[in-house]
Enzyme design. Sequence first.
Site, PDB file in Angstrom:
ATOM      1  N   LYS A 268       0.629  -1.042   0.534  1.00  0.00           N
ATOM      2  CA  LYS A 268       0.064   0.123   0.340  1.00  0.00           C
ATOM      3  C   LYS A 268       0.227   1.192  -0.118  1.00  0.00           C
ATOM      4  O   LYS A 268       1.888   1.536   0.993  1.00  0.00           O
ATOM      5  CB  LYS A 268      -1.144   0.068   0.923  1.00  0.00           C
ATOM      6  CG  LYS A 268      -1.314   1.526   1.416  1.00  0.00           C
ATOM      7  CD  LYS A 268      -2.795   1.581   2.370  1.00  0.00           C
ATOM      8  CE  LYS A 268      -3.242   2.756   2.400  1.00  0.00           C
ATOM      9  NZ  LYS A 268      -3.912   2.840   4.146  1.00  0.00           N
ATOM     10  N   ASP A 273      -2.412  10.664   3.468  1.00  0.00           N
ATOM     11  CA  ASP A 273      -3.836   9.930   3.616  1.00  0.00           C
ATOM     12  C   ASP A 273      -4.442  10.963   4.448  1.00  0.00           C
ATOM     13  O   ASP A 273      -4.831  11.192   5.650  1.00  0.00           O
ATOM     14  CB  ASP A 273      -3.763   9.045   4.037  1.00  0.00           C
ATOM     15  CG  ASP A 273      -5.203   7.924   4.310  1.00  0.00           C
ATOM     16  OD1 ASP A 273      -6.011   8.467   3.676  1.00  0.00           O
ATOM     17  OD2 ASP A 273      -5.638   7.219   5.008  1.00  0.00           O
ATOM     18  N   LYS A 280     -10.078  13.427   7.700  1.00  0.00           N
ATOM     19  CA  LYS A 280      -9.393  13.245   9.674  1.00  0.00           C
ATOM     20  C   LYS A 280      -8.925  14.284  10.482  1.00  0.00           C
ATOM     21  O   LYS A 280      -8.970  15.233   9.979  1.00  0.00           O
ATOM     22  CB  LYS A 280      -8.532  12.174   9.785  1.00  0.00           C
ATOM     23  CG  LYS A 280      -7.032  11.101   8.750  1.00  0.00           C
ATOM     24  CD  LYS A 280      -6.072  10.151   8.529  1.00  0.00           C
ATOM     25  CE  LYS A 280      -6.381   9.502   7.908  1.00  0.00           C
ATOM     26  NZ  LYS A 280      -6.872   8.093   9.075  1.00  0.00           N
ATOM     27  N   ASP A 291       2.155   6.791   5.419  1.00  0.00           N
ATOM     28  CA  ASP A 291       0.815   5.098   4.851  1.00  0.00           C
ATOM     29  C   ASP A 291       1.083   4.951   3.738  1.00  0.00           C
ATOM     30  O   ASP A 291       0.866   4.370   2.966  1.00  0.00           O
ATOM     31  CB  ASP A 291      -0.869   6.340   5.031  1.00  0.00           C
ATOM     32  CG  ASP A 291      -1.646   5.421   4.678  1.00  0.00           C
ATOM     33  OD1 ASP A 291      -1.660   4.368   5.678  1.00  0.00           O
ATOM     34  OD2 ASP A 291      -2.873   5.623   4.079  1.00  0.00           O
ATOM     35  N   ASP A 350     -11.956   6.989   3.427  1.00  0.00           N
ATOM     36  CA  ASP A 350     -10.449   6.995   4.441  1.00  0.00           C
ATOM     37  C   ASP A 350     -10.892   5.631   4.479  1.00  0.00           C
ATOM     38  O   ASP A 350      -9.206   5.104   5.348  1.00  0.00           O
ATOM     39  CB  ASP A 350     -11.180   7.211   6.311  1.00  0.00           C
ATOM     40  CG  ASP A 350      -9.317   7.566   6.958  1.00  0.00           C
ATOM     41  OD1 ASP A 350      -8.639   7.615   6.117  1.00  0.00           O
ATOM     42  OD2 ASP A 350      -9.467   8.121   8.075  1.00  0.00           O
ATOM     43  N   GLU A 352      -9.406   3.836   2.440  1.00  0.00           N
ATOM     44  CA  GLU A 352      -8.746   4.082   0.612  1.00  0.00           C
ATOM     45  C   GLU A 352      -7.876   2.979   0.283  1.00  0.00           C
ATOM     46  O   GLU A 352      -7.906   2.654  -0.653  1.00  0.00           O
ATOM     47  CB  GLU A 352      -8.297   5.445   0.483  1.00  0.00           C
ATOM     48  CG  GLU A 352      -6.858   5.631   1.483  1.00  0.00           C
ATOM     49  CD  GLU A 352      -5.915   5.281   2.882  1.00  0.00           C
ATOM     50  OE1 GLU A 352      -7.432   5.196   3.459  1.00  0.00           O
ATOM     51  OE2 GLU A 352      -5.768   5.433   2.549  1.00  0.00           O
ATOM     52  N   ARG A 354      -7.273  -0.348   0.998  1.00  0.00           N
ATOM     53  CA  ARG A 354      -8.129  -1.973   0.503  1.00  0.00           C
ATOM     54  C   ARG A 354      -8.492  -1.845  -0.588  1.00  0.00           C
ATOM     55  O   ARG A 354      -8.391  -2.714  -1.461  1.00  0.00           O
ATOM     56  CB  ARG A 354      -9.870  -2.463   1.903  1.00  0.00           C
ATOM     57  CG  ARG A 354     -10.420  -1.455   1.645  1.00  0.00           C
ATOM     58  CD  ARG A 354     -10.828  -1.290   2.958  1.00  0.00           C
ATOM     59  NE  ARG A 354     -10.235  -0.492   4.731  1.00  0.00           N
ATOM     60  CZ  ARG A 354     -11.205  -1.192   5.987  1.00  0.00           C
ATOM     61  NH1 ARG A 354     -11.961  -2.132   5.227  1.00  0.00           N
ATOM     62  NH2 ARG A 354     -10.650  -0.702   7.185  1.00  0.00           N
TER      63      ARG A 354
END
Length: 502
Positions: A268, A273, A280, A291, A350, A352, A354
């Site tokens: 990933k 993010d 967030k 991230d 959020d 995201e 996956r």
Amino acid sequence: MSEFVKLNFLSMSDVVANKGKAKKSHEAMVIFVDAKLALAEQTAAQMPHLAELVTSASAAAKFKGKLHSSIEVLNPAGISAERLIIIGTGDGKPEINRLNLGGVVFAKVGAGRNAVVMCDLAGGDAAAAEMMLGAQLRAYKFDQYKTKKPDGDEPEKLGHLSFAVTDVDAAKELYAPHKGIGEGVILARNLVNEPPNVLFPIEFAKRAEALEKLGVEVEVLDIKALEKLGMRALLAVGQGSRHDSRVVIMRWNGAKDKKAAPVAFIGKGVTFDTGGISIKPASGMEDMKGDMAGAACVVGLMHALASRKAKANVVGAIGIVENMPDGNAYRPGDIVKSMSGQTIEIINTDAEGRLVLADVLWHVQSKFKPTFMIDLATLTGAILVALGQEYAGLFSNNDELSERLAAAGKKTSEAVWRLPLGKAYDKMVDSKFADMKNTGGRFAGSITAAQFLQRYVNDVPWAHLDIAGTGMAASNTDINHSWGPGWGVRLLNQLVADHYED
Ligand code: BES
Ligand code: MN
Ligand code: ZN
């Protein structure tokens, strides 16, 4: 690759005789003693005058030779060094971790110093090679954005650690694979530490492309290529960003049979993010530059495997996007079609990671038919609640792969802890409107995220490592003082070395 300390091997007998290349005297000399304050065999034999010095200094300081404890003798008599650093190795049980000991040696000597380490430990020159890697990792710092050094500091100079060993050529050969592994870890750390205005997806792809120098084939898929493949889930995440998304496929074909099925690692790579429209909270959001630690690990791993010419066919694949709120951003309520054909209802923008992994996993299993797929992702805050920063969460459809990962984790101290998967959890990501939704509710957040991923792996043996706890904001250890620890490079290198090479 920048250097933080110069490292080399010297012959122990030359150091003792104070001749040849070892002639120049050092600021410090490091020696080891056990819990009985006994010197290692060769040091004792070659420098008999040390025994008395160790005994008297230890008595004065109540030093007991405990593992990683130390005392210093300044201007020691009969030694061509200004400081004698005596480090304890304890009772040797459980077996001393040479990597950590190397880190401790660097720390006791200090940055910018010139020292020789009398490296005669059980384990011989192999132990010395491992210690050298430990020192290399501990010496790392990420300070290229600081224009001023702290007040009173001397101008930085490069330190120099010489490891005195029995056989210099043998030690060099033993160190060679470690060197590439160290560089791989440091590459991963650099990527995680870089700020998100510098390391956006296209820049990340460029850094991965640099692996071509080592003989890695690197293919960068741009927006057009991703649209053609149908990676709509991944593209949805990046569509609110000014920075275009990328997928990078890296291939190292080191096996005898270049056509043999590869092993595959997927990362990933969310370069920042914000959470997107489901934004967030402000506090701590700066950490979300990390991230992309999963993708960083995959790039670092490919570097390590290629530099040590691993005899394995390996695919590394990373999905690199930035998750931003914007007029063009994807929204809660949107339904996107993934490359697999399965549709996803977005509940929370959020969740995201996956979505990015769903398309990359699907692509890798269909294109490469790998022996296994392991993905790494800073996927859920919930894994921090469950495991803290000590273990990465492990989820898998395959017991053998899980056991091998757990064993490699023990060896490298990059530990993993398996958590369950199952039908009841899988149902939690069913959607009213689409084939699935991208969140599973309040409970078991790390597991439902893994269930979501499992819908994209087909029958391939697969393991998912949730590294939200281990991959960034690391606490200091003997071999790491960096925010980005480069977690997973040594773990996965070990897994490949133990089970998947010719
Ligand atoms: N990148 C975060 C997870 C994360 C949290 C990594 C803390 C490192 C430290 C991920 O994209 C995320 O936001 N996950 C959400 C999922 C939720 C919306 C279902 C989370 O964990 O809150
Ligand atoms: Mn998120
Ligand atoms: Zn994320």
